[in-house]
Enzyme design. Sequence first.
Site, mmCIF file in Angstrom:
data_model
loop_
_atom_site.group_PDB
_atom_site.id
_atom_site.type_symbol
_atom_site.label_atom_id
_atom_site.label_comp_id
_atom_site.label_asym_id
_atom_site.label_seq_id
_atom_site.Cartn_x
_atom_site.Cartn_y
_atom_site.Cartn_z
ATOM 1 N N GLY A 217 2.407 -62.125 -4.787
ATOM 2 C CA GLY A 217 3.420 -61.306 -5.449
ATOM 3 C C GLY A 217 2.972 -60.707 -6.773
ATOM 4 N N ASN B 260 2.109 -57.672 -7.463
ATOM 5 C CA ASN B 260 2.775 -56.394 -7.722
ATOM 6 C C ASN B 260 4.234 -56.607 -8.137
ATOM 7 O OD1 ASN B 260 1.168 -53.929 -7.460
ATOM 8 N ND2 ASN B 260 0.700 -54.663 -5.400
ATOM 9 N N LEU C 202 4.230 -58.639 4.591
ATOM 10 C CA LEU C 202 3.369 -58.403 5.744
ATOM 11 C C LEU C 202 4.121 -58.462 7.071
ATOM 12 C CD1 LEU C 202 0.220 -60.400 4.583
ATOM 13 C CD2 LEU C 202 0.757 -57.973 4.271
ATOM 14 N N ASN D 266 7.025 -48.803 -0.470
ATOM 15 C CA ASN D 266 5.927 -49.702 -0.157
ATOM 16 C C ASN D 266 4.702 -49.252 -0.926
ATOM 17 O OD1 ASN D 266 4.502 -51.796 1.247
ATOM 18 N ND2 ASN D 266 3.585 -50.216 2.529
ATOM 19 N N HIS E 142 0.483 -49.217 -0.770
ATOM 20 C CA HIS E 142 -0.625 -49.352 0.182
ATOM 21 C C HIS E 142 -1.936 -49.179 -0.560
ATOM 22 C CE1 HIS E 142 -2.470 -49.346 4.138
ATOM 23 N NE2 HIS E 142 -3.241 -48.367 3.721
ATOM 24 N N ASP F 75 3.260 -47.014 7.243
ATOM 25 C CA ASP F 75 2.499 -46.164 6.314
ATOM 26 C C ASP F 75 2.640 -44.667 6.572
ATOM 27 O OD1 ASP F 75 1.551 -48.564 5.216
ATOM 28 O OD2 ASP F 75 -0.159 -48.602 6.580
ATOM 29 N N GLU G 287 -2.985 -50.640 -8.618
ATOM 30 C CA GLU G 287 -1.644 -50.864 -8.067
ATOM 31 C C GLU G 287 -0.681 -51.375 -9.128
ATOM 32 O OE1 GLU G 287 -1.468 -53.274 -4.515
ATOM 33 O OE2 GLU G 287 -3.411 -52.550 -3.849
#
Length: 200
Positions: free
Chosen positions: A16, A18, A94, A111, A113, A154, A183
């Site tokens: 976690g 992010n 995921l 999201n 990526h 995506d 990110e």
Amino acid sequence: MANHKTKLAAFCSGSGTNFQALFHAINERDLPAEFTLCLSNRSECGAITFARANGVPTLHLSEKQYDTSDEFAAAMLEALEEHQVDIILLAGYLRMVPRKVVDAYSMKMLNIHPALLPKFGGPGMYGIAVHKAVLEAGEKETGATIHYVDAEYDKGPLLLQRAVPVKPGDTPERLAERVLACEHQLYPDALEKLLIGSTR
């Protein structure tokens, strides 16, 4: 209402980082938002531990707990409603989000990526596999992408992207570290753009 805060849910499966970057950025940037839920398909993970330590309500929710996918989706929607969630932020989640939840949060679910979509996206393209594919393809740059979630992996509309150079001698692990650092800056920037329409 001037003091209204957008209520956020983080969906996580692992450490976690992010989610943590987003949580700290809200305070540091004084963004009009707050996390009211951290949902994970795992009963214990770094994201859940961080949420508990910082007063964010947590929920372990897995399709394995339900007989049908419809029951799972209904439970997820009920939890989101209970916590008054306005926007969902997938941060290393995921699992495929149920279609009914995606539809209910159309253009309200983001999201992150670890590549420059539409390159290196889709089923199986997560974690270190993305960075291996980038290096095997001989790419000169990669990066991170924030996109809206739709019914396909995506494929949703892009909100923000940032490039990261591929350096000579890069390993997938070394590249992953630099993309992750990107990110941690990009996701808060995207949230800020979504909330108040500007980026840094």
